[in-house]
Motif scaffolding. Structure first.
Motif, short mmCIF file in Angstrom:
data_model
loop_
_atom_site.label_atom_id
_atom_site.label_comp_id
_atom_site.label_asym_id
_atom_site.label_seq_id
_atom_site.Cartn_x
_atom_site.Cartn_y
_atom_site.Cartn_z
N PHE A 334 -7.25 0.94 6.29
CA PHE A 334 -8.66 -0.13 5.97
C PHE A 334 -9.11 -0.04 4.70
N GLN A 335 -8.96 1.14 4.10
CA GLN A 335 -9.83 1.06 2.55
C GLN A 335 -9.16 0.51 1.77
N TRP A 336 -7.30 0.46 1.43
CA TRP A 336 -6.98 -0.06 1.23
C TRP A 336 -6.78 -1.41 0.83
N GLN A 337 -6.84 -1.42 2.80
CA GLN A 337 -6.65 -3.99 3.33
C GLN A 337 -4.62 -2.83 3.08
N LEU A 338 -4.80 -2.35 3.68
CA LEU A 338 -2.64 -2.30 3.31
C LEU A 338 -2.22 -2.72 4.87
N ALA A 339 -1.22 -3.09 4.82
CA ALA A 339 -0.26 -3.76 6.05
C ALA A 339 0.58 -2.96 6.76
N PRO A 340 0.31 -2.80 8.05
CA PRO A 340 1.52 -2.15 8.76
C PRO A 340 2.00 -2.40 9.79
N LEU A 341 3.26 -2.02 9.63
CA LEU A 341 4.16 -2.53 10.52
C LEU A 341 5.53 -1.38 11.75
N GLY A 342 4.44 -1.73 12.55
CA GLY A 342 5.02 0.22 13.47
C GLY A 342 4.80 1.01 12.68
N ASP A 343 5.78 1.85 12.90
CA ASP A 343 5.13 3.33 11.81
C ASP A 343 5.55 3.07 9.92
N ILE A 344 5.79 1.87 9.64
CA ILE A 344 5.51 2.03 8.19
C ILE A 344 4.37 1.44 7.46
N ALA A 345 4.11 1.85 6.63
CA ALA A 345 2.91 0.59 5.81
C ALA A 345 4.01 0.69 4.41
N HIS A 346 2.21 -0.72 3.89
CA HIS A 346 3.39 -0.48 1.94
C HIS A 346 2.98 -1.26 1.85
N LEU A 347 2.22 -0.82 0.15
CA LEU A 347 1.32 -1.37 -0.58
C LEU A 347 2.14 -2.31 -1.35
N ILE A 348 1.81 -2.71 -2.72
CA ILE A 348 1.83 -4.22 -2.99
C ILE A 348 1.79 -3.66 -4.33
N THR A 349 2.35 -3.89 -5.57
CA THR A 349 1.73 -3.54 -6.40
C THR A 349 1.41 -5.35 -8.00
N MET A 350 0.59 -6.13 -7.14
CA MET A 350 0.43 -7.42 -7.71
C MET A 350 -0.31 -6.28 -8.51
N PRO A 351 -0.86 -7.71 -9.70
CA PRO A 351 -1.38 -7.01 -11.23
C PRO A 351 -2.63 -6.44 -11.04
N HIS A 352 -3.47 -6.83 -9.99
CA HIS A 352 -4.52 -5.81 -9.53
C HIS A 352 -4.78 -4.12 -9.81
N VAL A 353 -2.70 -4.29 -9.11
CA VAL A 353 -3.14 -2.47 -8.54
C VAL A 353 -2.54 -1.79 -9.63
N THR A 354 -3.64 -0.79 -10.42
CA THR A 354 -3.02 -0.55 -11.93
C THR A 354 -2.43 1.07 -10.83
N ARG A 355 -2.03 1.71 -11.94
CA ARG A 355 -1.78 3.80 -11.61
C ARG A 355 -3.11 4.21 -11.35
N GLU A 356 -4.05 3.57 -11.32
CA GLU A 356 -5.28 4.87 -11.23
C GLU A 356 -5.66 4.28 -9.82
N ILE A 357 -5.19 3.38 -9.46
CA ILE A 357 -5.65 2.91 -7.98
C ILE A 357 -4.05 3.48 -6.88
#
Ligand SMILES: *Cc1c(COP(=O)(O)O)cnc(C)c1O
Length: 372
Positions: A334-357
């Motif tokens: 919820f906090q990072w608006q991640l997309a889950p599917l079954g037992d996995i999830a992903h994050l996508i390093t679009m340009p606004h997603v920095t190393r700090e994030i």
């Protein structure tokens, strides 16, 4: 409603957007854009109704810009300008629908093949277009299972084959191998074949990397759909669909037959969307996108390393900014608006997603482990 109420509603929506956008790490939308130079155009009732390559009676249009967008995208997708046709769509789904529609018209009564990892829009489209279809198993990495594809085409070898290939799946960023798909078509020899490439996100990535997987018209595809609001970035959903100009004569006739007046799926179409895509393409330029893509892939590699260094088995496909890892706790999702599917999830390093994030997401995953 009073002016104060109106102001308040707009401010409420604005503050929600402002609050949420920096945390969006799960969806493939580029939020680094500024289209304010285009705002004056919003004062007009412009409309791109009709085929952008033909005359339109509705004159407040941006067909000329739309043609430029189509030809620029055709170049990226390795389709020579003189063979190219396409238009600016309302998004990746409309592009998929158009490509599959062209395929159906070209093939007659085909059987469609798509993998389990294919975007949900494709099943709906095949249902709407009433195309017989088979869902093919996926490999663990998200690519289509080539053996299963071969078996399925072989057992329907009397029917023309319409293959929907993923150029970057939504969940795992997997790219179906077009060389292998073509070899399977040659081997199984259906009467006719057509390949539609769903390149929603990676259609704007692979043209800008040094060593891309096969993705374009030079690899035997017949149509190509890409989203505009994903990698390019747009305040409103949009996309581009491309196909070969030679196919459109067929489509014109087919549409006349069913009483529809034009070559595009929707009648009235946005005149603003082509301006956005044109502006995005022009402002960045090829070098700009090369840099954006290199940074994204760099951050994705960093994310994989950080997850792995902390005992979380994350991975990503070649040339993909999609980082796949075990489904974290609901809080982290919820906090990072991640997309889950079954037992996995992903994050996508679009340009606004920095190393700090990335560091914060990894820290949250460790602090809030999944509930067993
Ligand atoms: C996002 C996506 C789509 C659909 O695009 P929309 O623009 O949301 O309609 C289709 N295919 C893939 C692989 C996607 O990731």
């Amino acid at each position: 409603m009073s002016q104060t109420d109106i102001d308040e509603r707009i401010r409420a929506v604005l503050s929600e957007f402002k609050l949420l956008s920096p945390f969006a790490a799960g969806y493939p939308v580029n939020q680094s854009f500024d289209y304010s130079e285009l705002y004056p155009l919003l004062a007009f009732s412009a409309n791109n109704v009709g085929d952008p390559f033909r005359h339109s009676r509705y004159q407040s249009n941006t067909h000329e810009t739309e043609r430029e967008v189509v030809l620029a995208m055709a170049k990226l997708a390795r389709l020579p300008a003189e063979e190219a046709w396409g238009y600016v769509t309302s998004g990746g789904t409309e592009g998929n629908m158009y490509g599959i529609y062209v395929g159906r018209e070209m093939l007659g009564d085909p059987v469609a093949y798509f993998s389990e990892d294919t975007h949900y829009s494709v099943r709906k489209i095949l249902h709407v277009l009433n195309v017989r279809n088979f869902m093919i198993r996926s490999l663990d990495n998200g690519e289509i299972d080539y053996d299963d594809l071969r078996e399925s085409i072989r057992s329907n070898s009397q029917a023309p084959a319409l293959v929907i290939a993923n150029i970057g799946t939504t969940m795992k960023g997997a790219v179906d191998d077009l060389d292998r798909i073509r070899a399977i078509i040659d081997e199984t020899a259906p009467p006719r074949a057509y390949i539609h490439a769903d390149a929603a996100l990676s259609g704007m990535i692979l043209p800008f990397v040094d060593d891309p997987q096969p993705f374009g018209f030079d690899s035997g595809i017949d149509s190509f759909a890409v989203s505009g609001h994903k990698l390019i970035g747009s305040p409103l959903p949009c996309g581009v669909v491309l196909t070969r100009k030679a196919y459109t004569a067929r489509i014109g006739r087919a549409i006349e037959y069913v009483g529809v007046l034009d070559t595009t799926l929707s009648g009235s179409r946005s005149a603003f969307a082509p301006m956005i895509i044109w502006y995005g393409l022009t402002r960045h330029g090829a070098d700009g996108f090369r840099q954006v893509v290199a940074n994204m892939l760099d951050t994705a590699e960093y994310a994989v390393r950080q997850f792995n260094a902390n005992g979380i088995p994350a991975w990503r496909a070649e040339n993909s900014p999609i980082v796949v890892f075990p489904r974290p706790s609901p809080y982290v999702l919820f906090q990072w608006q991640l997309a889950p599917l079954g037992d996995i999830a992903h994050l996508i390093t679009m340009p606004h997603v920095t190393r700090e994030i990335i560091d914060e997401v990894v820290a949250d995953c460790l602090e809030w482990p999944p509930v067993k």
